[in-house]
Design a protein around this motif. Sequence first.
Motif, PDB file in Angstrom:
ATOM      1  N   GLN A  73       0.823  -1.216   0.000  1.00 39.26           N
ATOM      2  CA  GLN A  73       0.000   0.000   0.000  1.00 39.26           C
ATOM      3  C   GLN A  73       0.857   1.267   0.000  1.00 39.26           C
ATOM      4  N   LYS A  74       1.936   1.259   0.761  1.00 36.36           N
ATOM      5  CA  LYS A  74       2.803   2.434   0.834  1.00 36.36           C
ATOM      6  C   LYS A  74       3.420   2.735  -0.527  1.00 36.36           C
ATOM      7  N   ALA A  75       3.868   1.692  -1.222  1.00 36.53           N
ATOM      8  CA  ALA A  75       4.478   1.882  -2.542  1.00 36.53           C
ATOM      9  C   ALA A  75       3.455   2.408  -3.543  1.00 36.53           C
ATOM     10  N   LEU A  76       2.212   1.988  -3.384  1.00 38.86           N
ATOM     11  CA  LEU A  76       1.145   2.488  -4.265  1.00 38.86           C
ATOM     12  C   LEU A  76       0.892   3.973  -4.019  1.00 38.86           C
ATOM     13  N   GLU A  77       0.841   4.358  -2.743  1.00 36.59           N
ATOM     14  CA  GLU A  77       0.571   5.756  -2.400  1.00 36.59           C
ATOM     15  C   GLU A  77       1.717   6.663  -2.839  1.00 36.59           C
ATOM     16  N   GLU A  78       2.945   6.160  -2.743  1.00 37.10           N
ATOM     17  CA  GLU A  78       4.108   6.962  -3.116  1.00 37.10           C
ATOM     18  C   GLU A  78       4.470   6.814  -4.595  1.00 37.10           C
ATOM     19  N   VAL A  81       7.828   3.190  -8.313  1.00 38.27           N
ATOM     20  CA  VAL A  81       7.817   2.343  -9.501  1.00 38.27           C
ATOM     21  C   VAL A  81       8.686   1.105  -9.342  1.00 38.27           C
ATOM     22  N   SER A  82       9.881   1.256  -8.792  1.00 39.52           N
ATOM     23  CA  SER A  82      10.806   0.124  -8.694  1.00 39.52           C
ATOM     24  C   SER A  82      10.244  -0.988  -7.808  1.00 39.52           C
ATOM     25  N   VAL A  83       9.626  -0.620  -6.685  1.00 35.51           N
ATOM     26  CA  VAL A  83       9.047  -1.621  -5.791  1.00 35.51           C
ATOM     27  C   VAL A  83       7.885  -2.345  -6.466  1.00 35.51           C
ATOM     28  N   ILE A  84       7.037  -1.563  -7.101  1.00 35.70           N
ATOM     29  CA  ILE A  84       5.872  -2.155  -7.786  1.00 35.70           C
ATOM     30  C   ILE A  84       6.318  -3.068  -8.919  1.00 35.70           C
ATOM     31  N   GLU A  85       7.324  -2.660  -9.673  1.00 32.45           N
ATOM     32  CA  GLU A  85       7.827  -3.497 -10.769  1.00 32.45           C
ATOM     33  C   GLU A  85       8.328  -4.838 -10.251  1.00 32.45           C
ATOM     34  N   ALA A 161      -8.792  -4.479 -11.027  1.00 35.96           N
ATOM     35  CA  ALA A 161      -9.108  -4.411  -9.594  1.00 35.96           C
ATOM     36  C   ALA A 161      -8.880  -2.970  -9.165  1.00 35.96           C
ATOM     37  N   LEU A 162      -9.716  -2.491  -8.266  1.00 36.91           N
ATOM     38  CA  LEU A 162      -9.584  -1.133  -7.753  1.00 36.91           C
ATOM     39  C   LEU A 162      -8.476  -1.096  -6.705  1.00 36.91           C
ATOM     40  N   LEU A 163      -7.678  -0.031  -6.713  1.00 32.97           N
ATOM     41  CA  LEU A 163      -6.587   0.141  -5.742  1.00 32.97           C
ATOM     42  C   LEU A 163      -6.960   1.256  -4.761  1.00 32.97           C
ATOM     43  N   ARG A 164      -6.834   0.946  -3.472  1.00 34.15           N
ATOM     44  CA  ARG A 164      -7.171   1.927  -2.430  1.00 34.15           C
ATOM     45  C   ARG A 164      -5.984   2.167  -1.513  1.00 34.15           C
ATOM     46  N   GLY A 165      -5.927   3.355  -0.930  1.00 32.16           N
ATOM     47  CA  GLY A 165      -4.846   3.713  -0.028  1.00 32.16           C
ATOM     48  C   GLY A 165      -5.181   3.421   1.418  1.00 32.16           C
ATOM     49  N   ASN A 168      -8.513   4.508   2.655  1.00 32.75           N
ATOM     50  CA  ASN A 168      -9.574   3.987   1.789  1.00 32.75           C
ATOM     51  C   ASN A 168      -9.822   4.862   0.559  1.00 32.75           C
ATOM     52  N   GLN A 169      -8.874   5.773   0.301  1.00 23.08           N
ATOM     53  CA  GLN A 169      -9.022   6.610  -0.882  1.00 23.08           C
ATOM     54  C   GLN A 169      -8.680   5.807  -2.144  1.00 23.08           C
ATOM     55  N   VAL A 170      -9.337   6.150  -3.230  1.00 22.55           N
ATOM     56  CA  VAL A 170      -9.098   5.462  -4.498  1.00 22.55           C
ATOM     57  C   VAL A 170      -7.804   5.977  -5.111  1.00 22.55           C
TER      58      VAL A 170
END
Length: 275
Positions: A73-78, A81-85, A161-165, A168-170
Motif C-alpha cells: 500500500q505504501k508503494a502504491l501511495e508513493e 515504480v521500482s518496488v511495484i515493478e 481491480a480497484l486500488l485503495r490507499g 480507503n481513498q481510491v
Amino acid sequence: MTLRTKTSLLLASLLIVILGIAGFFSLHFLENSLRNSIYAGLESISGTESQAISRFLDDTLRDVQAVASFLPQKALEEKNVSVIEERLKAVMENYPKFENGMFLLDAKGTLWADYPVYPGTRGKNFAFREYFKTTMEKQKGIIGVPYQSARTGEAVLTFTALLRGSKNQVLGIIGCSVQLLHPNALGGIRKTKIGESGYIYVFDTSRLMILHPEDRRVLQRDVPPGANKLFDAAIEGFEGMGETVNSRGVPMLLSLRRVPGTNWIIGSQQPKSEA
C-alpha cells in the motif's frame, strides 16, 4: 387387356403408392431424427464451452484481485515504480496468463507502472478505455470488453481491480491483460471442430466478434442486422437451436447459448449440407 391383367396392374400401382408413402414418411422421420441428434450435439458443445468460458473469466478476475492485494500500500501511495515493478515481476511467475502485461493507472487514468515494461506507454493516459471508466464507475474490478492492445498490438482482454490507499481513498486501478487468442486464455476454444467444417464462435450483444476461427474476424463487427436471423435473435435474448443462413450465405444448423455473467454469446454450428 384382360381383367386379370388390369387387376394385377391396379394392385401393383397400389403397392407402389403405399411403399412410396411409407418410404417418404420413413425418410422424413429419419431426417428429423438425424437433425435432432445433431442439434443435441451442438447444444451440448455450446453449453459445455459457455461454462468453460465463464469459469475462466471468474477465476481470472479473482486472480487479479489477489495480485492487487499483493502490492504494498505504501508503494502504491508513493508511486514507487521500482518496488511495484519487482512485485509484478514476482507475480508473473505465478500467473503466466497475464503475459500481455500488468499495469497500474492512477485515479486520472495515467499509466505509471507496468510489467513487462513498455516505455512507450509510461505516462500516457488511458482514461478513455472502457475498463478504466467502468471500474471507476462501479468502484470494483471488472472484466473488460476485448480490444487491441496499445502495448503489444494483440487482441486482449483486460481484468481490473480497484486500488485503495491507507485511508480507503481510491488510488486508481490495476489492469491485467491476457492475449485473447493464446492457449493460456481462450484461444483453444476457437480451435474446436464440429464434424468436418463446423466450428464455435463467440460474440457479444454489441455484435463484437470475440472469438472466431478466422483471425481477421476477431474484434470486428462484420455481421450486419438481417444477415443472420438467429445471430440477431441471440442479441435480443434468444437461446436455443435452429436453422439459419450465416452472414456468408451458408445454410447452418446453429446452437446459441449465453455465457453466464456476461453479455457474451457462444454459437456452435455445422453446415447444413454436411449434416
